[in-house]
Design a protein around this motif. Structure first.
Motif, PDB file in Angstrom:
ATOM      1  N   VAL A  19      27.106   8.833   5.003  1.00 43.30           N
ATOM      2  CA  VAL A  19      27.340   8.635   6.436  1.00 43.30           C
ATOM      3  C   VAL A  19      26.076   8.015   7.033  1.00 43.30           C
ATOM      4  CG1 VAL A  19      28.950  10.551   6.640  1.00 43.30           C
ATOM      5  CG2 VAL A  19      26.515  10.963   7.024  1.00 43.30           C
ATOM      6  N   TYR A  69      26.285  18.857   5.644  1.00 42.56           N
ATOM      7  CA  TYR A  69      25.160  18.088   6.186  1.00 42.56           C
ATOM      8  C   TYR A  69      23.872  18.910   6.171  1.00 42.56           C
ATOM      9  CZ  TYR A  69      28.428  14.526   7.983  1.00 42.56           C
ATOM     10  OH  TYR A  69      29.368  13.537   8.107  1.00 42.56           O
ATOM     11  N   THR A  85      25.136   9.759  12.737  1.00 39.70           N
ATOM     12  CA  THR A  85      26.288  10.647  12.589  1.00 39.70           C
ATOM     13  C   THR A  85      25.863  12.014  12.083  1.00 39.70           C
ATOM     14  OG1 THR A  85      27.807   8.809  12.182  1.00 39.70           O
ATOM     15  CG2 THR A  85      28.482  10.975  11.381  1.00 39.70           C
TER      16      THR A  85
END
Length: 311
Positions: A27, A8, A31
């Motif tokens: 995603v 991420y 999140t």
């Protein structure tokens, strides 16, 4: 700290935007944002500075993102090593190709890849050189086919072929009856070029620096148009809007390729300008047999008019 969280923060650092990073990671934005915030709290520092329009990486965050990329790559290598023990060609290979090579090399390359190693499907991605280099560095691609020169990114490189350039002119153009043309003879022509970002545009400008001047006087190109793809530009040439320079493999030559009756391709006289096309991959990539198999699939194609570099 998890690999997912590391992926991420690498995505956010690349995109400079939480929404786009979330889309790239498949995603939701909440999140991803919660996971990044959790990691920052665990490390007790800020990785990102959140602005109203863009996200920036803090100095410490830059070092963390670089280490995260290395960790992700090493984690992927564990899986690759395990697969390699069973079959080095097992599993997909993520291959990037620049826009001015993909349409002309990929059809035969994919066909021969299926014949030679069906257990290793090619996951293809077309983009600009700078983007492919970034994706190689972050592990989003395993290998890429590009044209030199490009910034040294510490990659392993295998030359594939040297590809000459040719001039494309309308069938009604005086040059259409010529057996060859020199670069200096193009000065007075209306030149159609690829837009900024395409490395082939830079190659053409290196060969014919007059093109870069966008001059309206007698010493330079009278007018210059920019297109988004070579095929678009070739259609513009066929309609009589000007001339252009194209790589050899873009010239129709196969039995299933029908030349445009309104277009003529003229070779350059010596010295013939060309580009070197190479296969690049990370030095830490462990599937050496996959790279060799990919080169074999490239060479299994016709590659008419280019100089193969098999050494």
């Amino acid at each position: 700290m998890t690999l997912t969280e590391l992926r991420y923060i690498v995505a956010v650092a690349r995109e400079r935007h939480f929404g786009r990073a979330a889309e790239a990671c498949f995603v939701s934005q909440p999140t991803l944002s919660v996971a990044v915030k959790k990691l920052e709290e665990e490390l007790d520092l800020k990785i990102f500075e959140r602005g109203s329009t863009e996200v920036s990486v803090t100095p410490l965050g830059e070092a963390i993102v670089r280490q995260a990329q290395a960790v992700i790559e090493q984690a992927s290598s564990i899986k690759e090593i395990a697969k390699r023990g069973k079959d080095p060609l097992a599993g997909p290979l993520k291959l990037g190709v620049i826009y001015t090579i993909g349409p002309y090399l990929l059809p035969e390359l994919v066909k021969h890849a299926i014949e030679l190693f069906p257990q290793m499907p090619l996951m293809l991605h077309e983009n600009f050189t700078v983007k492919l280099l970034e994706m190689l560095r972050t592990g989003e691609l395993d290998a890429a086919i590009m044209a030199e020169p490009f910034p040294d990114a510490g990659l392993a490189i295998a030359p594939l072929y040297d590809e000459p350039f040719v001039v494309a002119v309308p069938a009604s153009h005086p040059m259409a009856r010529r057996s060859s043309v020199s670069t200096t003879e193009l000065k007075q022509e209306t030149m159609l070029l690829l837009g900024t970002g395409h490395c082939f545009r830079d190659h053409v400008l290196e060969v014919c620096p007059e093109f870069a001047r966008f001059s309206s006087d007698a010493e330079g190109i009278r007018k210059s148009f920019e297109g988004s793809s070579l095929e678009t530009i070739k259609h513009m040439v066929a309609s009589g809007m000007g001339i252009t320079v194209v790589p050899q493999l873009s010239v129709p030559s196969g039995p299933n390729q029908t030349p445009d009756p309104h277009l003529r391709h003229i070779p350059f006289s010596d010295p013939v300008p060309s580009r070197r096309v190479v296969l690049a991959w990370r030095r830490t990539f462990t599937r050496y047999e996959a790279i060799a198999a990919l080169r074999n699939a490239v060479y299994a194609g016709d590659l008419k008019g280019v100089n193969r570099l098999t050494a």
